[in-house]
Motif scaffolding. Sequence first.
Motif, PDB file in Angstrom:
ATOM      1  N   ALA A  36       3.486  -1.790 -37.579  1.00 14.47           N
ATOM      2  CA  ALA A  36       3.315  -0.421 -37.072  1.00 14.47           C
ATOM      3  C   ALA A  36       1.873   0.061 -37.194  1.00 14.47           C
ATOM      4  N   CYS A  37       1.036  -0.694 -37.894  1.00 11.61           N
ATOM      5  CA  CYS A  37      -0.313  -0.223 -38.216  1.00 11.61           C
ATOM      6  C   CYS A  37      -1.357  -0.926 -37.362  1.00 11.61           C
ATOM      7  N   LEU A  38      -2.132  -0.144 -36.619  1.00 10.52           N
ATOM      8  CA  LEU A  38      -3.111  -0.766 -35.726  1.00 10.52           C
ATOM      9  C   LEU A  38      -4.219  -1.485 -36.483  1.00 10.52           C
ATOM     10  N   PHE A  39      -4.447  -1.131 -37.733  1.00  7.83           N
ATOM     11  CA  PHE A  39      -5.476  -1.840 -38.500  1.00  7.83           C
ATOM     12  C   PHE A  39      -5.009  -3.243 -38.890  1.00  7.83           C
ATOM     13  N   TYR A  40      -3.693  -3.454 -38.863  1.00  3.18           N
ATOM     14  CA  TYR A  40      -3.178  -4.810 -39.067  1.00  3.18           C
ATOM     15  C   TYR A  40      -2.991  -5.516 -37.724  1.00  3.18           C
ATOM     16  N   THR A  49      -2.328  -4.426 -44.357  1.00  3.54           N
ATOM     17  CA  THR A  49      -0.967  -3.913 -44.169  1.00  3.54           C
ATOM     18  C   THR A  49      -0.829  -2.601 -44.948  1.00  3.54           C
ATOM     19  N   PRO A  50      -0.050  -1.666 -44.411  1.00  6.20           N
ATOM     20  CA  PRO A  50       0.031  -0.341 -45.059  1.00  6.20           C
ATOM     21  C   PRO A  50       0.383  -0.407 -46.543  1.00  6.20           C
ATOM     22  N   ILE A  51       1.431  -1.128 -46.901  1.00  3.78           N
ATOM     23  CA  ILE A  51       1.871  -1.072 -48.296  1.00  3.78           C
ATOM     24  C   ILE A  51       0.825  -1.676 -49.241  1.00  3.78           C
ATOM     25  N   ASN A  52       0.064  -2.652 -48.733  1.00  3.23           N
ATOM     26  CA  ASN A  52      -0.976  -3.247 -49.574  1.00  3.23           C
ATOM     27  C   ASN A  52      -2.060  -2.233 -49.926  1.00  3.23           C
ATOM     28  N   LYS A  53      -2.241  -1.232 -49.054  1.00  3.04           N
ATOM     29  CA  LYS A  53      -3.295  -0.241 -49.307  1.00  3.04           C
ATOM     30  C   LYS A  53      -2.968   0.625 -50.534  1.00  3.04           C
ATOM     31  N   THR A  54      -1.711   0.624 -50.950  1.00  6.81           N
ATOM     32  CA  THR A  54      -1.329   1.455 -52.101  1.00  6.81           C
ATOM     33  C   THR A  54      -1.421   0.692 -53.429  1.00  6.81           C
ATOM     34  N   SER A  96      -9.701   1.662 -43.306  1.00 10.94           N
ATOM     35  CA  SER A  96      -8.638   1.010 -42.542  1.00 10.94           C
ATOM     36  C   SER A  96      -7.349   1.816 -42.553  1.00 10.94           C
ATOM     37  N   CYS A  97      -7.471   3.114 -42.685  1.00  7.76           N
ATOM     38  CA  CYS A  97      -6.280   3.968 -42.603  1.00  7.76           C
ATOM     39  C   CYS A  97      -6.697   5.332 -42.092  1.00  7.76           C
ATOM     40  N   THR A  98      -6.015   5.785 -41.066  1.00  4.69           N
ATOM     41  CA  THR A  98      -6.303   7.109 -40.500  1.00  4.69           C
ATOM     42  C   THR A  98      -5.258   8.131 -40.951  1.00  4.69           C
ATOM     43  N   LEU A  99      -4.403   7.736 -41.886  1.00  2.23           N
ATOM     44  CA  LEU A  99      -3.300   8.600 -42.343  1.00  2.23           C
ATOM     45  C   LEU A  99      -2.449   9.037 -41.143  1.00  2.23           C
ATOM     46  N   CYS A 100      -2.292   8.105 -40.183  1.00  2.00           N
ATOM     47  CA  CYS A 100      -1.643   8.471 -38.920  1.00  2.00           C
ATOM     48  C   CYS A 100      -0.132   8.639 -39.053  1.00  2.00           C
ATOM     49  N   GLY A 101       0.449   8.055 -40.095  1.00  2.00           N
ATOM     50  CA  GLY A 101       1.888   8.262 -40.341  1.00  2.00           C
ATOM     51  C   GLY A 101       2.811   7.307 -39.611  1.00  2.00           C
ATOM     52  N   ARG A 102       2.277   6.376 -38.831  1.00  2.00           N
ATOM     53  CA  ARG A 102       3.157   5.503 -38.041  1.00  2.00           C
ATOM     54  C   ARG A 102       3.951   4.548 -38.940  1.00  2.00           C
ATOM     55  N   CYS A 103       3.300   4.072 -40.004  1.00  2.00           N
ATOM     56  CA  CYS A 103       4.000   3.136 -40.902  1.00  2.00           C
ATOM     57  C   CYS A 103       5.209   3.819 -41.551  1.00  2.00           C
ATOM     58  N   SER A 104       5.067   5.098 -41.868  1.00  2.00           N
ATOM     59  CA  SER A 104       6.173   5.808 -42.531  1.00  2.00           C
ATOM     60  C   SER A 104       7.394   5.923 -41.622  1.00  2.00           C
ATOM     61  N   ILE A 113       4.839   5.822 -46.675  1.00  2.00           N
ATOM     62  CA  ILE A 113       3.671   5.033 -47.112  1.00  2.00           C
ATOM     63  C   ILE A 113       2.386   5.836 -46.923  1.00  2.00           C
ATOM     64  N   THR A 114       2.343   6.625 -45.855  1.00  2.00           N
ATOM     65  CA  THR A 114       1.142   7.427 -45.582  1.00  2.00           C
ATOM     66  C   THR A 114       0.844   8.365 -46.758  1.00  2.00           C
ATOM     67  N   ASP A 115       1.887   9.007 -47.253  1.00  2.00           N
ATOM     68  CA  ASP A 115       1.689   9.922 -48.376  1.00  2.00           C
ATOM     69  C   ASP A 115       1.232   9.154 -49.619  1.00  2.00           C
ATOM     70  N   MET A 116       1.747   7.941 -49.762  1.00  2.00           N
ATOM     71  CA  MET A 116       1.339   7.122 -50.917  1.00  2.00           C
ATOM     72  C   MET A 116      -0.140   6.730 -50.791  1.00  2.00           C
ATOM     73  N   ILE A 117      -0.592   6.485 -49.553  1.00  2.00           N
ATOM     74  CA  ILE A 117      -2.015   6.147 -49.374  1.00  2.00           C
ATOM     75  C   ILE A 117      -2.862   7.380 -49.687  1.00  2.00           C
ATOM     76  N   ARG A 118      -2.352   8.532 -49.275  1.00  2.00           N
ATOM     77  CA  ARG A 118      -3.091   9.757 -49.596  1.00  2.00           C
ATOM     78  C   ARG A 118      -3.172   9.958 -51.107  1.00  2.00           C
TER      79      ARG A 118
HETATM   80  S1  SF4 Z   1      -0.979   5.715 -41.958  1.00  2.00           S
HETATM   81 FE1  SF4 Z   1      -0.016   3.718 -42.023  1.00  2.00          FE
HETATM   82  S2  SF4 Z   1       0.043   3.021 -39.881  1.00  2.00           S
HETATM   83 FE2  SF4 Z   1      -1.422   4.717 -39.981  1.00  2.00          FE
HETATM   84  S3  SF4 Z   1      -3.421   3.734 -40.284  1.00  2.00           S
HETATM   85 FE3  SF4 Z   1      -2.619   4.252 -42.339  1.00  2.00          FE
HETATM   86  S4  SF4 Z   1      -1.557   2.422 -43.000  1.00  2.00           S
HETATM   87 FE4  SF4 Z   1      -1.861   2.204 -40.799  1.00  2.00          FE
END
Ligand code: SF4
Length: 419
Positions: A36-40, A49-54, A96-104, A113-118
């Motif tokens: 779901a993540c364009l950076f991956y 990958t989103p979860i790895n960012k946390t 590598s994350c725009t907090l876009c929320g797509r992964c969640s 996951i987005t909130d966890m990255i935040r």
């Molecule tokens: S919020 Fe999730 S899908 Fe969006 S850029 Fe960050 S890790 Fe990728």
Amino acid sequence: MSASLKKGISALKEQVDSTVASFFSSCVHCGMCAEACLFYTETGDPERTPINKTEPLRRIWFSEYTLVGRLLKMLGLAKAVDEQLLSDWETLVYDSCTLCGRCSMVCPVGIDITDMIRKTREGMAAAGHAPNGLISATQRAVTIGSPMGVKLPALQAQIGHIEKDTGMTIPLDVEGAEYMLLLSSMEIMNFPEFIEAVAKIFKHAGVSWTISSEAFEATNSGIQIGVSDIAAELVQRTVDAAEKLKVKTVISPECGHAYMAIRWDGPNLIGKPFNFKVRHILEVLDEFRKDGRLKLSGKEVQKLTYHDPCQIARRGGVIEEPRNLINMFADDFVEMPDTGKMNWCCGAGGGVSSNERADEIRLQVFQRKKDQLDAIHVDGIISACSNCRIHLEDGLEEYHMDMPVLSLTETIAEQLEEN
Ligand code: SF4
Ligand code: SF4
């Protein structure tokens, strides 16, 4: 251990609550968030990958709040959060994350996951591991009131030009106005046409509005960098101005994260509800449409599409409104594949555009937007976020695609029927 690392670890510990604990315990490592993540998807890099960012937050949860983790820590076998980890993760968490929320949206067990990255950003920022561009923007937001350093005289100068060119009055500090408009620095400096467009539309609709000279900035760098105290301070400035001017509704402009910050995070950040409404400019314009206050003339014959800014559509729920408005003037409106709440990010949100180090990757991941656009062959793209707009223009240039990027508010102003 350095003082900054101690601060970072303590900030990460503060983020671990029952929600974070249950999220980490329930991850089944299915990998769906990766797709779901364009950076991956656009780099193929498993680190992105989103979860790895946390990972920094996960290590703190595991070693401090789980039995096995604590035992391993006692034996010196737990993986520590150290300077090296934070340094290695800085580019993952910020570039590598725009907090876009797509992964969640796709996690089968409902992990946000987005909130966890935040939350991970809170620890990284406290430890001094945030990008320089974002640190400077945040400092300017606190000291000057704008991440781009835009002061009141600059806004007044732009207002002066608009008033001279159009003969309209741009209301400043009008007590009791129905609406108070916020503006992003980018709109003031790069797209002052937006202010003119709002003035034209509101005059046409016959409603009262104002801009506050004390709190006109919409963007919230505290949210982007991950420092909740600063985010709360910036929200409070808007609240104080809205209360002072006794307005009924505060309007978030064509800026994605500003809308999330003031509408959805704002009351939680300052710990109390607002005594005014918050609406995105597109919600206000759609209310005008419903009330019959918006009369458009002519038809736009070009084939157009709409790019949903992540924080406005996916995280903010404003999906139908832009389509209602576009259908008032567009003869040939087409959707991109994966649109609305599952739209792909442009690649520049969440502070990525303030971070020069991320310039290369944000243009690399724009390939996804290019693919979406290649699938529909349009003449132009409309959006409702000035940050998306600038990055869409950059991306289109990078990939040699020739099409205009339009603001929805400005397009509506151009299509207004003469009163
Ligand atoms: S919020 Fe999730 S899908 Fe969006 S850029 Fe960050 S890790 Fe990728
Ligand atoms: S989609 Fe959810 S469960 Fe699957 S790996 Fe990502 S966070 Fe874990």
